[in-house]
Scaffold this active site. Structure first.
Site, PDB file in Angstrom:
ATOM      1  N   GLY A  62      21.825  13.080 -30.801  1.00 36.14           N
ATOM      2  CA  GLY A  62      21.387  13.601 -29.510  1.00 36.14           C
ATOM      3  C   GLY A  62      21.979  12.809 -28.364  1.00 36.14           C
ATOM      4  N   ALA A  63      22.244  11.524 -28.610  1.00 35.52           N
ATOM      5  CA  ALA A  63      22.792  10.690 -27.543  1.00 35.52           C
ATOM      6  C   ALA A  63      24.227  11.110 -27.224  1.00 35.52           C
ATOM      7  CB  ALA A  63      22.734   9.221 -27.932  1.00 35.52           C
TER       8      ALA A  63
ATOM      9  N   GLY B 140       0.832  -1.205   0.000  1.00 38.65           N
ATOM     10  CA  GLY B 140       0.000   0.000   0.000  1.00 38.65           C
ATOM     11  C   GLY B 140       0.859   1.243   0.000  1.00 38.65           C
ATOM     12  N   GLY B 141       0.339   2.290   0.626  1.00 37.85           N
ATOM     13  CA  GLY B 141       1.054   3.565   0.666  1.00 37.85           C
ATOM     14  C   GLY B 141       2.403   3.463   1.352  1.00 37.85           C
TER      15      GLY B 141
HETATM   16  C1  HXC Z   1      -3.145  -4.193  12.344  1.00 35.97           C
HETATM   17  C2  HXC Z   1      -1.987  -6.027  11.620  1.00 35.97           C
HETATM   18  C3  HXC Z   1      -1.950  -5.523  10.314  1.00 35.97           C
HETATM   19  C4  HXC Z   1      -2.532  -4.242  10.083  1.00 35.97           C
HETATM   20  C5  HXC Z   1      -0.888  -7.378  10.307  1.00 35.97           C
HETATM   21  N1  HXC Z   1      -1.327  -7.169  11.571  1.00 35.97           N
HETATM   22  N2  HXC Z   1      -1.259  -6.379   9.522  1.00 35.97           N
HETATM   23  N3  HXC Z   1      -2.585  -5.362  12.624  1.00 35.97           N
HETATM   24  N4  HXC Z   1      -3.123  -3.608  11.133  1.00 35.97           N
HETATM   25  N5  HXC Z   1      -2.480  -3.659   8.898  1.00 35.97           N
HETATM   26  C6  HXC Z   1      -1.072  -7.997  12.730  1.00 35.97           C
HETATM   27  C7  HXC Z   1      -1.787  -9.327  12.693  1.00 35.97           C
HETATM   28  O1  HXC Z   1      -3.079  -9.187  13.211  1.00 35.97           O
HETATM   29  C8  HXC Z   1      -0.904 -10.147  13.615  1.00 35.97           C
HETATM   30  O2  HXC Z   1      -1.177  -9.724  14.938  1.00 35.97           O
HETATM   31  C9  HXC Z   1       0.473  -9.664  13.294  1.00 35.97           C
HETATM   32  O3  HXC Z   1       0.301  -8.356  12.724  1.00 35.97           O
HETATM   33  C10 HXC Z   1       1.198 -10.507  12.293  1.00 35.97           C
HETATM   34  O4  HXC Z   1       0.373 -10.667  11.161  1.00 35.97           O
HETATM   35  P1  HXC Z   1       0.064 -12.091  10.524  1.00 35.97           P
HETATM   36  O5  HXC Z   1      -1.049 -11.911   9.578  1.00 35.97           O
HETATM   37  O6  HXC Z   1      -0.068 -13.115  11.587  1.00 35.97           O
HETATM   38  O7  HXC Z   1       1.417 -12.377   9.744  1.00 35.97           O
HETATM   39  P2  HXC Z   1       1.606 -13.068   8.350  1.00 35.97           P
HETATM   40  O8  HXC Z   1       0.795 -14.302   8.251  1.00 35.97           O
HETATM   41  O9  HXC Z   1       3.082 -13.187   8.155  1.00 35.97           O
HETATM   42  O10 HXC Z   1       1.041 -12.016   7.275  1.00 35.97           O
HETATM   43  C11 HXC Z   1       1.614 -10.773   7.140  1.00 35.97           C
HETATM   44  C12 HXC Z   1       0.766  -9.882   6.218  1.00 35.97           C
HETATM   45  C13 HXC Z   1      -0.694  -9.868   6.657  1.00 35.97           C
HETATM   46  C14 HXC Z   1       0.908 -10.401   4.759  1.00 35.97           C
HETATM   47  C15 HXC Z   1       1.415  -8.484   6.259  1.00 35.97           C
HETATM   48  O11 HXC Z   1      -0.721  -9.630   8.063  1.00 35.97           O
HETATM   49  C16 HXC Z   1      -1.500  -8.832   5.987  1.00 35.97           C
HETATM   50  O12 HXC Z   1      -1.890  -9.000   4.823  1.00 35.97           O
HETATM   51  N6  HXC Z   1      -1.764  -7.736   6.688  1.00 35.97           N
HETATM   52  C17 HXC Z   1      -2.544  -6.645   6.131  1.00 35.97           C
HETATM   53  C18 HXC Z   1      -1.700  -5.833   5.193  1.00 35.97           C
HETATM   54  C19 HXC Z   1      -2.434  -4.637   4.719  1.00 35.97           C
HETATM   55  O13 HXC Z   1      -3.340  -4.725   3.904  1.00 35.97           O
HETATM   56  N7  HXC Z   1      -2.064  -3.489   5.309  1.00 35.97           N
HETATM   57  C20 HXC Z   1      -2.635  -2.252   4.956  1.00 35.97           C
HETATM   58  C21 HXC Z   1      -1.923  -1.770   3.696  1.00 35.97           C
HETATM   59  S1  HXC Z   1      -2.534  -0.236   3.215  1.00 35.97           S
HETATM   60  P3  HXC Z   1      -0.962 -10.655  16.231  1.00 35.97           P
HETATM   61  O14 HXC Z   1      -1.572  -9.904  17.336  1.00 35.97           O
HETATM   62  O15 HXC Z   1      -1.595 -11.961  15.920  1.00 35.97           O
HETATM   63  O16 HXC Z   1       0.521 -10.762  16.340  1.00 35.97           O
HETATM   64  C22 HXC Z   1      -1.531   0.802   3.992  1.00 35.97           C
HETATM   65  C23 HXC Z   1      -1.940   2.199   3.761  1.00 35.97           C
HETATM   66  C24 HXC Z   1      -0.811   3.107   3.968  1.00 35.97           C
HETATM   67  O17 HXC Z   1      -0.635   0.481   4.648  1.00 35.97           O
HETATM   68  C25 HXC Z   1      -1.237   4.416   3.378  1.00 35.97           C
HETATM   69  C26 HXC Z   1      -0.153   5.402   3.457  1.00 35.97           C
HETATM   70  C27 HXC Z   1      -0.486   6.628   2.670  1.00 35.97           C
END
Ligand code: HXC
Length: 513
Positions: free
Chosen positions: A403-404, A168-169
């Site tokens: 040009g290059a 994402g971002g």
């Molecule tokens: C809160 C999160 C989280 C999130 C993971 N966790 N992503 N908590 N917000 N975005 C937590 C899980 O609940 C878990 O907590 C721990 O982190 C580890 O995650 P797992 O899923 O168990 O790990 P894994 O199986 O290795 O998977 C990792 C992952 C997956 C691929 C990153 O967690 C995932 O897809 N997360 C969401 C990613 C996402 O969509 N993020 C938002 C992107 S948009 P516990 O308590 O069990 O340890 C963004 C916008 C930014 O970031 C904008 C900026 C301008």
């Protein structure tokens, strides 16, 4: 209970990150923890951590009593080969290294310290992205980081390693930094993951294909360096740092060379074929020219028709931009222009002299390039070289057409010293193309058109396709024997080491993007 008597205990608990199980899970994924990474990156025992006790103040969605050790990011400073750097490393074992308000404040604090003290910042990314529970506070946190990345650009080197998910971002902080490092099988970097891609476009793609190290270092050019393991990646950052100053006010570190500055490099004549249709590997030339044959290639897998690398010549750190005849004849295209321009601008920002090795047939023709905006992208290189005020030394190895020729740091674009080898061909275009155009009528009307054509090609080659015309006009400052090239380049850099050139005052230029 938290009080002054159990300070050590409290700290030790936080330093364990997410705890044994999470660390085990991290290792099982083939990843190091944030603190293990920092230990490998920095000189032994040099790390000083700050903001260990920072904690979030979110009460939504079950967060009120949730402790997130270190807020999912380890921050502090240390040294690399005795030189100071600031570091932040996201800790995936602590709530997935997700970024909330406090996490972002820790990163911002490090960036402020780095910027105010003129020291590089290195970010090790491994995070689930915006912490969902913290909503707009998390988004604002990213915004605050992007703002600092932009302000630090050109002031201090900013280096980013992707050592886990970065989605994402979240990808935009690394993208705003100077160099992105990735590790095969570990790094994943994308705007939207495979599931979203499938839902929106029906494409099926694995995370590695979509955003792995080779995808970004070979296809997209987002990553500058790719490694097969984390240890090599962190060592790569240390190697890169050796060429960089701490900030834009300093010169890059000079490193006395054991290699002879006057070493005869006559073997180059056996590498560069005199027949301009024959290919050769420009990397062989670079190896022969630079101190001890050592150079660090930036973007080694992307736009390989141009080479960008750091090296040393007589101890001076330099940025080398070189056409690669071995790939697509060394032609300039959209990606090569982007790659080289970005590199030139980095070197100029940080006082790293530029050495350009030229063997270029021109810009690549065709609808794909034109529709893709080769005019816009190609203009970046003209802009970047013209804008650069660092010492600029150019060596025309063989072809330099059209040009290059101008774009590859000609005197017109501000090269301080331009050297050429005897086989250089500096002209509007190659002999074949030129003769076909200017003698079209004579060739068409001749009794033996092919014979006349060949004569005209030879005539053109004798008159124009050589370095002497440009040397007579003062565009080339000398034609060198191959053997004296290394000493001449080093002497050039010595001569230019106190160069001080300025540009008209302005708010900022408007590079074609
Ligand atoms: C809160 C999160 C989280 C999130 C993971 N966790 N992503 N908590 N917000 N975005 C937590 C899980 O609940 C878990 O907590 C721990 O982190 C580890 O995650 P797992 O899923 O168990 O790990 P894994 O199986 O290795 O998977 C990792 C992952 C997956 C691929 C990153 O967690 C995932 O897809 N997360 C969401 C990613 C996402 O969509 N993020 C938002 C992107 S948009 P516990 O308590 O069990 O340890 C963004 C916008 C930014 O970031 C904008 C900026 C301008």
């Amino acid at each position: 209970m938290k009080n002054k008597d159990n300070l050590k205990e409290q700290k030790e608990k936080i330093l364990q990150g997410g705890g044994e199980e999470k660390i085990k899970a991290q290792h099982e994924k083939g990843k190091l923890t944030a603190r293990e990474r920092i230990d490998k990156l920095l000189d032994e025992g040099s790390f000083m951590e700050i903001n260990v006790f920072t904690s979030h103040r979110c009460t939504d969605l079950g967060m009120a009593n949730k402790e997130v050790p270190g807020e999912g990011v380890v921050t502090g400073s240390g040294t690399i080969n005795g030189r100071p750097v600031y570091v932040f490393a996201q800790d995936f074992t602590a709530m997935g290294g997700t970024l909330g308000e406090a996490h972002s404040q820790k990163i911002c604090k490090i960036m402020d310290l780095a910027l105010n003290n003129g020291m590089p910042v290195i970010g090790l990314n491994d995070s689930g992205g915006a912490r969902i529970q913290e909503g707009v506070d998390a988004l604002t946190g990213y915004g605050n980081i992007f703002f600092r990345n932009t302000h630090a650009s050109g002031v201090i080197p900013q280096i980013s390693a992707i050592l886990g998910p970065c989605a994402g971002g979240a990808v935009y902080s690394p993208a705003l930094m100077d160099f992105v490092f990735m590790v095969e099988g570990v790094s994943k970097m994308f705007i939207t993951g495979p599931e979203v891609v499938k839902a929106v476009t029906a494409e099926e793609v694995t995370p590695e294909e979509l955003g792995g190290a080779m995808t970004h270092s070979q296809l997209s050019g987002v990553a500058h360096f790719a490694y097969t393991d984390e240890g090599a990646c962190l060592q790569g950052i240390r190697d890169l740092m050796g060429y960089l100053p701490l900030n834009y006010l300093e010169k890059p570190p000079f490193q006395e060379s054991t290699d002879d500055n006057n070493r005869d490099v006559g073997e180059i004549s056996g590498i560069v074929p005199s027949d301009t249709k024959k290919l050769y590997d420009m990397k062989e030339i670079i190896s022969v020219l630079v101190d001890d044959g050592v150079y660090l290639e930036v973007h080694p897998h992307f736009a390989t028709n141009i080479i960008t690398c750091f090296a040393r010549l007589g101890g001076h750190a330099v940025g080398i931009v070189a056409n690669q005849p071995k790939v697509k004849g060394g032609v300039l295209d959209i990606d090569a222009s982007d790659k080289a321009s970005r590199f030139v601008r980095f070197c100029d920002s940080f006082n790293i002299p530029l050495v350009s090795l030229v063997d270029v047939p021109g810009y690549l023709p065709g609808t794909e390039q034109e529709f893709g905006g080769v005019i816009r992208h190609g203009a970046k290189l003209l802009y970047a070289y013209s804008e650069a005020t660092v010492p600029k030394v150019t060596l025309i190895a063989r072809k330099a057409y059209g040009g290059a020729f101008l774009a590859m740091c000609s005197q017109s674009l501000g090269a301080d010293l331009v050297w050429a080898w005897p086989g250089a061909e500096i002209a509007v275009m190659g002999p074949e193309g030129a003769a076909n155009i200017i003698y079209r009528k004579a060739i068409k009307e001749a009794e033996e058109p092919e014979k006349v054509r060949q004569e005209k090609v030879a005539e053109y080659r004798d008159f124009f396709a050589n370095p002497f015309v440009a040397a007579r006009r003062g565009m080339v400052h000398d034609i060198l024997e191959y053997g004296e090239t290394r000493s001449r380049l080093i002497y050039s850099l010595d001569l230019l080491s106190s160069k001080n050139e300025s540009r008209p005052p302005k708010k900022h230029g408007n590079i074609p993007l």
